[in-house]
Scaffold this motif. Structure first.
Motif, PDB file in Angstrom:
ATOM      1  N   HIS A  36     -16.365 -21.731  -6.696  1.00 55.96           N
ATOM      2  CA  HIS A  36     -14.996 -21.220  -6.864  1.00 55.96           C
ATOM      3  C   HIS A  36     -14.984 -20.069  -7.873  1.00 55.96           C
ATOM      4  O   HIS A  36     -15.475 -20.197  -8.997  1.00 55.96           O
ATOM      5  N   HIS A  37     -14.390 -18.951  -7.450  1.00 57.55           N
ATOM      6  CA  HIS A  37     -14.159 -17.807  -8.334  1.00 57.55           C
ATOM      7  C   HIS A  37     -12.647 -17.622  -8.443  1.00 57.55           C
ATOM      8  O   HIS A  37     -11.950 -17.436  -7.443  1.00 57.55           O
ATOM      9  N   LEU A  38     -12.132 -17.665  -9.664  1.00 58.64           N
ATOM     10  CA  LEU A  38     -10.699 -17.550  -9.923  1.00 58.64           C
ATOM     11  C   LEU A  38     -10.444 -16.322 -10.786  1.00 58.64           C
ATOM     12  O   LEU A  38     -10.927 -16.240 -11.927  1.00 58.64           O
ATOM     13  N   ALA A  39      -9.709 -15.353 -10.251  1.00 56.66           N
ATOM     14  CA  ALA A  39      -9.479 -14.090 -10.956  1.00 56.66           C
ATOM     15  C   ALA A  39      -8.014 -13.927 -11.321  1.00 56.66           C
ATOM     16  O   ALA A  39      -7.121 -14.190 -10.510  1.00 56.66           O
ATOM     17  N   LEU A  40      -7.771 -13.459 -12.542  1.00 53.89           N
ATOM     18  CA  LEU A  40      -6.424 -13.119 -12.981  1.00 53.89           C
ATOM     19  C   LEU A  40      -6.173 -11.642 -12.709  1.00 53.89           C
ATOM     20  O   LEU A  40      -6.926 -10.781 -13.162  1.00 53.89           O
ATOM     21  N   SER A  41      -5.112 -11.346 -11.972  1.00 52.27           N
ATOM     22  CA  SER A  41      -4.743  -9.970 -11.679  1.00 52.27           C
ATOM     23  C   SER A  41      -3.312  -9.722 -12.161  1.00 52.27           C
ATOM     24  O   SER A  41      -2.776 -10.498 -12.965  1.00 52.27           O
ATOM     25  N   ILE A  42      -2.686  -8.648 -11.702  1.00 51.16           N
ATOM     26  CA  ILE A  42      -1.398  -8.206 -12.244  1.00 51.16           C
ATOM     27  C   ILE A  42      -0.399  -8.005 -11.110  1.00 51.16           C
ATOM     28  O   ILE A  42      -0.726  -7.396 -10.084  1.00 51.16           O
ATOM     29  N   VAL A  43       0.818  -8.466 -11.311  1.00 51.65           N
ATOM     30  CA  VAL A  43       1.892  -8.282 -10.336  1.00 51.65           C
ATOM     31  C   VAL A  43       2.140  -6.785 -10.100  1.00 51.65           C
ATOM     32  O   VAL A  43       2.217  -5.993 -11.035  1.00 51.65           O
ATOM     33  N   GLY A  44       2.234  -6.402  -8.830  1.00 51.18           N
ATOM     34  CA  GLY A  44       2.654  -5.059  -8.471  1.00 51.18           C
ATOM     35  C   GLY A  44       1.583  -4.005  -8.381  1.00 51.18           C
ATOM     36  O   GLY A  44       1.889  -2.830  -8.146  1.00 51.18           O
ATOM     37  N   ILE A  45       0.310  -4.372  -8.518  1.00 50.35           N
ATOM     38  CA  ILE A  45      -0.724  -3.333  -8.565  1.00 50.35           C
ATOM     39  C   ILE A  45      -0.829  -2.543  -7.264  1.00 50.35           C
ATOM     40  O   ILE A  45      -1.183  -1.362  -7.284  1.00 50.35           O
ATOM     41  N   ASP A  46      -0.510  -3.172  -6.142  1.00 54.15           N
ATOM     42  CA  ASP A  46      -0.583  -2.442  -4.877  1.00 54.15           C
ATOM     43  C   ASP A  46       0.581  -1.468  -4.712  1.00 54.15           C
ATOM     44  O   ASP A  46       0.527  -0.578  -3.857  1.00 54.15           O
ATOM     45  N   ARG A  47       1.619  -1.598  -5.528  1.00 50.73           N
ATOM     46  CA  ARG A  47       2.746  -0.665  -5.487  1.00 50.73           C
ATOM     47  C   ARG A  47       2.583   0.475  -6.483  1.00 50.73           C
ATOM     48  O   ARG A  47       3.385   1.417  -6.499  1.00 50.73           O
ATOM     49  N   ALA A  48       1.561   0.395  -7.312  1.00 54.59           N
ATOM     50  CA  ALA A  48       1.266   1.458  -8.284  1.00 54.59           C
ATOM     51  C   ALA A  48      -0.231   1.476  -8.553  1.00 54.59           C
ATOM     52  O   ALA A  48      -0.678   1.186  -9.665  1.00 54.59           O
ATOM     53  N   PRO A  49      -1.036   1.808  -7.525  1.00 52.06           N
ATOM     54  CA  PRO A  49      -2.499   1.693  -7.644  1.00 52.06           C
ATOM     55  C   PRO A  49      -3.123   2.847  -8.430  1.00 52.06           C
ATOM     56  O   PRO A  49      -4.038   3.514  -7.952  1.00 52.06           O
ATOM     57  N   GLU A  50      -2.631   3.057  -9.624  1.00 52.61           N
ATOM     58  CA  GLU A  50      -3.093   4.157 -10.461  1.00 52.61           C
ATOM     59  C   GLU A  50      -3.493   3.629 -11.828  1.00 52.61           C
ATOM     60  O   GLU A  50      -3.294   2.462 -12.145  1.00 52.61           O
ATOM     61  N   ALA A  51      -4.065   4.518 -12.648  1.00 57.68           N
ATOM     62  CA  ALA A  51      -4.407   4.199 -14.036  1.00 57.68           C
ATOM     63  C   ALA A  51      -5.203   2.884 -14.101  1.00 57.68           C
ATOM     64  O   ALA A  51      -6.123   2.675 -13.311  1.00 57.68           O
ATOM     65  N   TYR A  52      -4.847   2.007 -15.020  1.00 54.98           N
ATOM     66  CA  TYR A  52      -5.561   0.739 -15.174  1.00 54.98           C
ATOM     67  C   TYR A  52      -5.526  -0.090 -13.896  1.00 54.98           C
ATOM     68  O   TYR A  52      -6.490  -0.782 -13.550  1.00 54.98           O
ATOM     69  N   TYR A  53      -4.413  -0.006 -13.167  1.00 54.48           N
ATOM     70  CA  TYR A  53      -4.255  -0.817 -11.972  1.00 54.48           C
ATOM     71  C   TYR A  53      -5.248  -0.453 -10.873  1.00 54.48           C
ATOM     72  O   TYR A  53      -5.530  -1.267  -9.991  1.00 54.48           O
ATOM     73  N   ALA A  54      -5.769   0.755 -10.891  1.00 53.46           N
ATOM     74  CA  ALA A  54      -6.769   1.149  -9.886  1.00 53.46           C
ATOM     75  C   ALA A  54      -7.978   0.223  -9.943  1.00 53.46           C
ATOM     76  O   ALA A  54      -8.534  -0.173  -8.909  1.00 53.46           O
ATOM     77  N   GLY A  55      -8.392  -0.127 -11.136  1.00 51.18           N
ATOM     78  CA  GLY A  55      -9.522  -1.037 -11.288  1.00 51.18           C
ATOM     79  C   GLY A  55      -9.208  -2.441 -10.820  1.00 51.18           C
ATOM     80  O   GLY A  55     -10.059  -3.133 -10.248  1.00 51.18           O
ATOM     81  N   LYS A  56      -7.978  -2.884 -11.028  1.00 46.75           N
ATOM     82  CA  LYS A  56      -7.593  -4.223 -10.586  1.00 46.75           C
ATOM     83  C   LYS A  56      -7.550  -4.318  -9.066  1.00 46.75           C
ATOM     84  O   LYS A  56      -7.885  -5.357  -8.495  1.00 46.75           O
ATOM     85  N   ILE A  57      -7.147  -3.237  -8.410  1.00 47.34           N
ATOM     86  CA  ILE A  57      -7.192  -3.203  -6.944  1.00 47.34           C
ATOM     87  C   ILE A  57      -8.618  -3.403  -6.459  1.00 47.34           C
ATOM     88  O   ILE A  57      -8.896  -4.205  -5.543  1.00 47.34           O
ATOM     89  N   VAL A  58      -9.556  -2.694  -7.049  1.00 42.30           N
ATOM     90  CA  VAL A  58     -10.965  -2.829  -6.675  1.00 42.30           C
ATOM     91  C   VAL A  58     -11.460  -4.244  -6.957  1.00 42.30           C
ATOM     92  O   VAL A  58     -12.177  -4.841  -6.140  1.00 42.30           O
ATOM     93  N   GLN A  59     -11.078  -4.794  -8.082  1.00 40.03           N
ATOM     94  CA  GLN A  59     -11.478  -6.161  -8.412  1.00 40.03           C
ATOM     95  C   GLN A  59     -11.025  -7.141  -7.323  1.00 40.03           C
ATOM     96  O   GLN A  59     -11.821  -7.963  -6.850  1.00 40.03           O
ATOM     97  N   GLU A  60      -9.767  -7.056  -6.923  1.00 39.88           N
ATOM     98  CA  GLU A  60      -9.263  -7.967  -5.894  1.00 39.88           C
ATOM     99  C   GLU A  60     -10.017  -7.789  -4.575  1.00 39.88           C
ATOM    100  O   GLU A  60     -10.354  -8.774  -3.906  1.00 39.88           O
TER     101      GLU A  60
END
Length: 248
Positions: free
Chosen positions: A90-114
């Protein structure tokens, strides 16, 4: 249950470690201070032996899309490679609400992580949460123009880091579940008000102007795109209660 926490010395990670140990789980920390460098991909193999779930709450201090993407690509790849080799279930990752609606800046990395987690070949859970109450403190320290502190305008629904940690341990105990319902705080807040409240609670009395961040990311912060869905799970501690606990 044997749990490994990637980023177990950070804002959420310290709470995850505490909650998991209080519930009787065996917990290992995957961090440089524990001899594991996930960005370089070293020191991991021995720490995954017999682990039932890896909880990834890693973060990096940057607003640059390239740097964030490089960090999350490297660390997530290292974790998934190690988990496949070790047979971690089991791999459990914490991500951030709304990253697909603003896939820029820090959120760009979270999109790749997911994306990596979903395609990684290890049974997975992804939890998207809103900003933590501690976000106000982080921005008070970082959002500066020379000596002047500034407050980026943002609609947010912040949640206590300790409540995020408890929810992550719940999900770890439940086993792989894909995309979990979003997690958010009990009510919407105005980020400049949060930053000013934190500043006053810690003794700062200077002027803190509200500013608009540029581009699509700034617009998403202001227009509510980063607020949780209507069916989100809500925490209980308000930001004002968190601030009150900071006061001497």
């Amino acid at each position: 249950m044997k749990i490994a926490v990637a980023g177990g010395t950070g804002t959420v990670g310290t709470h995850v470690v505490e909650v998991a140990r209080e519930r009787g789980h065996e917990v290992g920390v995957l961090a440089r201070s524990a001899g594991v460098d996930l960005f370089a991909g070293t020191g991991l193999a021995a720490r995954l032996e017999g682990v039932d779930v890896v909880i990834d709450v890693l973060s990096v201090t940057t607003t640059a899309a390239e740097e964030s993407t490089r960090f999350f690509r490297a660390t997530t790849t290292a974790l998934l490679d190690g988990e496949r080799d070790a047979g971690t279930p089991h791999h459990l990752a914490l991500s951030i609400v709304g990253i697909d609606r603003a896939p820029e800046a820090y959120y760009a990395g979270k999109i790749v992580q997911e994306q990596l987690v979903e395609a990684g070949g290890v049974p997975w859970t992804i939890l998207r949460a809103t900003q933590f109450h501690e976000f106000a403190a982080q921005l008070f320290d970082r959002a500066k123009v020379g000596p002047l502190h500034a407050a980026p305008r943002m609609r947010t629904q912040p949640i206590a880091a300790g409540e995020v940690a408890a929810h992550l341990v719940d999900l770890a105990e439940a086993g792989p579940s894909g995309r979990a319902p979003e997690l958010a705080g009990p009510r919407e807040e105005d980020l400049p008000r949060m930053i000013r409240a934190y500043a006053r609670a810690t003794g700062y009395r200077g002027w803190i102007p509200a500013i608009n961040l540029p581009g699509g990311f700034g617009r998403a912060q202001r227009d509510g795109s980063l607020l949780p869905a209507a069916d989100a799970v809500l925490g209980t501690q308000t930001f004002d209660a968190w601030i009150a606990a900071l006061r001497p």
